[in-house]
Scaffold this motif. Structure first.
Motif, short mmCIF file in Angstrom:
data_model
loop_
_atom_site.label_atom_id
_atom_site.label_comp_id
_atom_site.label_asym_id
_atom_site.label_seq_id
_atom_site.Cartn_x
_atom_site.Cartn_y
_atom_site.Cartn_z
N GLY A 1 0.78 -1.22 0.00
CA GLY A 1 0.00 0.00 0.00
C GLY A 1 0.81 1.27 0.00
O GLY A 1 0.24 2.38 0.03
N ARG A 2 2.16 1.18 -0.06
CA ARG A 2 2.97 2.40 0.00
C ARG A 2 4.25 2.20 -0.80
O ARG A 2 4.91 1.17 -0.71
CB ARG A 2 3.34 2.73 1.44
N VAL A 3 4.58 3.20 -1.62
CA VAL A 3 5.84 3.23 -2.36
C VAL A 3 6.54 4.52 -1.99
O VAL A 3 5.99 5.61 -2.14
CB VAL A 3 5.62 3.14 -3.88
N ALA A 4 7.78 4.41 -1.49
CA ALA A 4 8.54 5.59 -1.08
C ALA A 4 8.92 6.42 -2.30
O ALA A 4 8.95 5.93 -3.44
CB ALA A 4 9.78 5.17 -0.31
N LEU A 5 9.22 7.67 -2.07
CA LEU A 5 9.66 8.55 -3.14
C LEU A 5 10.98 8.03 -3.72
O LEU A 5 11.85 7.56 -2.98
CB LEU A 5 9.85 9.98 -2.63
N PRO A 6 11.14 8.10 -5.03
CA PRO A 6 12.41 7.66 -5.63
C PRO A 6 13.58 8.47 -5.09
O PRO A 6 13.46 9.66 -4.79
CB PRO A 6 12.20 7.89 -7.13
N ARG A 7 14.74 7.82 -4.95
CA ARG A 7 15.95 8.53 -4.53
C ARG A 7 17.12 8.04 -5.38
O ARG A 7 17.12 6.91 -5.87
CB ARG A 7 16.22 8.32 -3.05
N PRO A 8 18.14 8.90 -5.55
CA PRO A 8 19.27 8.51 -6.40
C PRO A 8 19.99 7.28 -5.86
O PRO A 8 20.09 7.06 -4.66
CB PRO A 8 20.19 9.75 -6.36
N LEU A 9 20.49 6.50 -6.78
CA LEU A 9 21.25 5.31 -6.39
C LEU A 9 22.60 5.71 -5.80
O LEU A 9 23.22 6.68 -6.25
CB LEU A 9 21.47 4.40 -7.60
N PRO A 10 23.08 4.99 -4.80
CA PRO A 10 24.42 5.27 -4.26
C PRO A 10 25.48 5.08 -5.34
O PRO A 10 25.33 4.26 -6.26
CB PRO A 10 24.58 4.23 -3.15
N PRO A 11 26.58 5.84 -5.25
CA PRO A 11 27.65 5.69 -6.25
C PRO A 11 28.35 4.35 -6.11
O PRO A 11 28.32 3.70 -5.07
CB PRO A 11 28.60 6.85 -5.93
N ALA A 12 29.01 3.95 -7.20
CA ALA A 12 29.74 2.67 -7.20
C ALA A 12 30.98 2.78 -6.33
O ALA A 12 31.65 3.82 -6.32
CB ALA A 12 30.12 2.29 -8.62
N PRO A 13 31.32 1.75 -5.58
CA PRO A 13 32.55 1.77 -4.76
C PRO A 13 33.80 1.77 -5.64
O PRO A 13 33.76 1.52 -6.85
CB PRO A 13 32.45 0.49 -3.94
N ASP A 14 34.92 2.04 -5.01
CA ASP A 14 36.23 2.05 -5.66
C ASP A 14 36.90 0.69 -5.43
O ASP A 14 37.19 0.33 -4.29
CB ASP A 14 37.08 3.18 -5.09
N LEU A 15 37.16 -0.04 -6.51
CA LEU A 15 37.75 -1.38 -6.40
C LEU A 15 39.20 -1.42 -6.88
O LEU A 15 39.74 -2.49 -7.13
CB LEU A 15 36.93 -2.39 -7.21
#
Length: 527
Positions: A226-240
């Motif tokens: 019954g609930r969908v949160a507001l979209p938010r940006p994806l976290p950046p990719a880690p440094d490998l």
């Protein structure tokens, strides 16, 4: 719960419609034969699209056809890869293992165990990667008309699904249902993951309808019933960049730089063949991924993505690596790490490896083994004696199979080859004295801890006629009731490690015919 039941060819498309782009030569009667059920009335399409002449359609225009009018043919999905415990349930029969190249049809249910996965390809070219602990039901797989696109309807009840739906014309209809909400997609790459009563969704390309919410590329969300949160940006990719290109140690583990704002990390290991063959999967609280299960030696790809506080995971960083950890090096037995050795001949020993045809041993002055003093790869036993100059040395071992395949080096150990310290100085000896019990000799104690003393008594100056040869920790020695005659006595110190010093100058005691009368000749004190 809302389901996106349209072709999603464009935002605002009518529900349950196929949008067909008119090509030169198309007619309603021809499209009926090509796309529609025999009993469908093409005049419904004519009225819906306000077409005056069914034999004259404007090239390039969009013709809307109700999905219910389209001819449908069942199609199947192909299992590209299966790793670990993957099973299929169909037709009420007991589950059975699901292997690569198997076909899935509507009604089939696929389940995966721990550290297990399956890669699927659908009739429209869409691909889905089913992760560990998942349950996926294939609810609908049909081809609409001769070229009316494909309907793919799946239900994810647990676990995670990573999906790529390629853009195509006519547009495929791809829908994913979950216990929380449904997702409708087209021409996109996205991830859906069930976490208890939550659904986490992330879009990498295209757009996905998460229930009533449109989720664009680069955004993620979490949904509850019954609930969908507001979209938010994806976290950046880690440094490998710190991850090595070759891994030679087990168990398999990777450390990497912490990502800003990340609370957890999803790490996955794939086969390097570019076929989405998932081998290992894990969620870690720190930037260190480790698994007790280890794949065979070979080429792989590590993918790591950061997760925010809500569990939304970002784009993955990738790093190709080669695993070469076998045959494992033998265990070093001696010398012990850091051991100090005084003998120029050093005995090296190690354990036997069951796959070994021979062993390789290197000994070098520098820890990088740039210029080894000893480099032997022909050792078939588990020991080697080598001469080393004084200094600090490093040694390491590797196992060689009969085929010539050499495993990685084991950890290097250091040793010190040192000149032995000088032996104990000869103790200062007092002149022998007579007592009622016999002849008594005393000497000064050595300052070295654990020192002992060797006392020799002989009837000749060359000490070839030894009467007594004893070692003691005391600093006094008694020759009881000596017979008349000359006695030659000398003492030397013995260190705790067994190294003996030089004997001091011998002293002479002359025993007269009278049993207890002792004539002492001039004595030379032992230095």
């Amino acid at each position: 719960m809302l389901a996106l039941a349209t072709s999603v060819a464009a935002q605002g498309s009518a529900e349950g419609m196929l949008e067909h782009r008119v090509e030169r030569g198309d007619t309603l009667i021809g499209l009926h034969a090509l796309l529609m059920r025999p009993q469908a009335d093409w005049r419904v399409v004519q009225r819906l699209n306000r077409i005056a002449d069914p034999r004259r359609l404007r090239t390039g225009s969009t013709l809307r056809i109700p999905l219910s009018m389209l001819r449908e043919e069942p199609v199947s999905a192909e299992v590209l890869h299966s790793h670990g415990e993957v099973f299929v349930e169909r037709g009420g029969a007991p589950r059975e293992p699901l292997a690569a190249a198997a076909l899935l049809r509507a009604g089939d249910v696929v389940t995966t165990g721990a550290q297990s996965s399956a890669s699927l390809r659908f009739a429209d070219g869409s691909r889905a990667l089913l992760g560990p602990g998942a349950r996926l039901r294939v609810e609908r797989l049909v081809q609409r008309g001769a070229n009316g696109g494909v309907d793919t309807l799946l239900r994810l009840d647990s676990g995670a699904l990573e999906t790529r739906v390629p853009p195509a014309r006519p547009a495929p209809r791809f829908e994913l249902r979950t216990p929380v909400t449904n997702l409708g997609v087209r021409g996109t790459e996205f991830r859906a993951r069930l976490d208890g009563e939550r659904l986490l969704a992330e879009v990498l390309q295209g757009r996905v309808a998460v229930g009533p919410t449109a989720l664009d590329a680069g955004f993620g969300t979490e949904a509850a019933p019954g609930r969908v949160a507001l979209p938010r940006p994806l976290p950046p990719a880690p440094d490998l960049r710190a991850v090595p290109a070759q891994v030679e140690r087990l168990p398999l583990q990777f450390g990497f730089a912490a990502a800003p704002g990340a609370t957890r990390y999803r790490a996955q290991v794939f086969d390097a063949g570019g076929n989405e063959h998932l081998i290992l999967d894990g969620l870690f609280d720190t930037p260190l991924a480790a698994w007790p299960d280890t794949p065979p030696d070979g080429r792989y790809e590590l993918r790591v993505r950061a997760a925010d506080a809500g569990g939304v995971e970002g784009r993955a960083a990738t790093r190709a690596f080669t695993l070469k950890a076998r045959p494992e090096p033998p265990f070093q037995l001696k010398p012990r790490a850091g051991e100090r050795l005084f003998d120029a001949q050093v005995a090296f020993a190690w354990s036997a490896h069951p796959e070994a045809a021979r062993y390789r041993l290197q000994v070098a002055a520098s820890p990088d083994f740039a210029a080894p003093l000893i480099d032997r790869s022909d050792l078939t036993g588990t020991g080697f004696n080598g001469s080393l100059p004084t200094g600090t040395w490093h040694w390491r071992l590797a196992t060689v199979r009969a085929s010539g395949d050499t495993g990685p080096w084991g950890d290097a150990a250091a040793l010190e080859r040192a000149d032995p310290p000088p032996p104990p100085a000869a103790p200062a000896v007092e002149p022998p004295k007579a007592s009622d019990a016999g002849l008594v000799v005393r000497w000064a104690a050595s300052p070295l801890p654990g020192a002992r003393y060797q006392v020799q008594v002989a009837r000749d100056a060359a000490f070839t006629k030894i009467v007594v040869d004893e070692t003691t920790t005391a600093t006094e020695w008694l020759l009881p009731e000596p017979e008349p005659g000359s006695y030659h006595l000398r003492v030397r110190g013995v260190a705790a490690d067994g190294r003996a010093g030089d004997f001091g100058a011998a002293q002479v005691a002359e025993i007269s015919g009278s049993r207890w009368w002792l004539w002492l000749l001039p004595l030379l004190l032992l230095l």
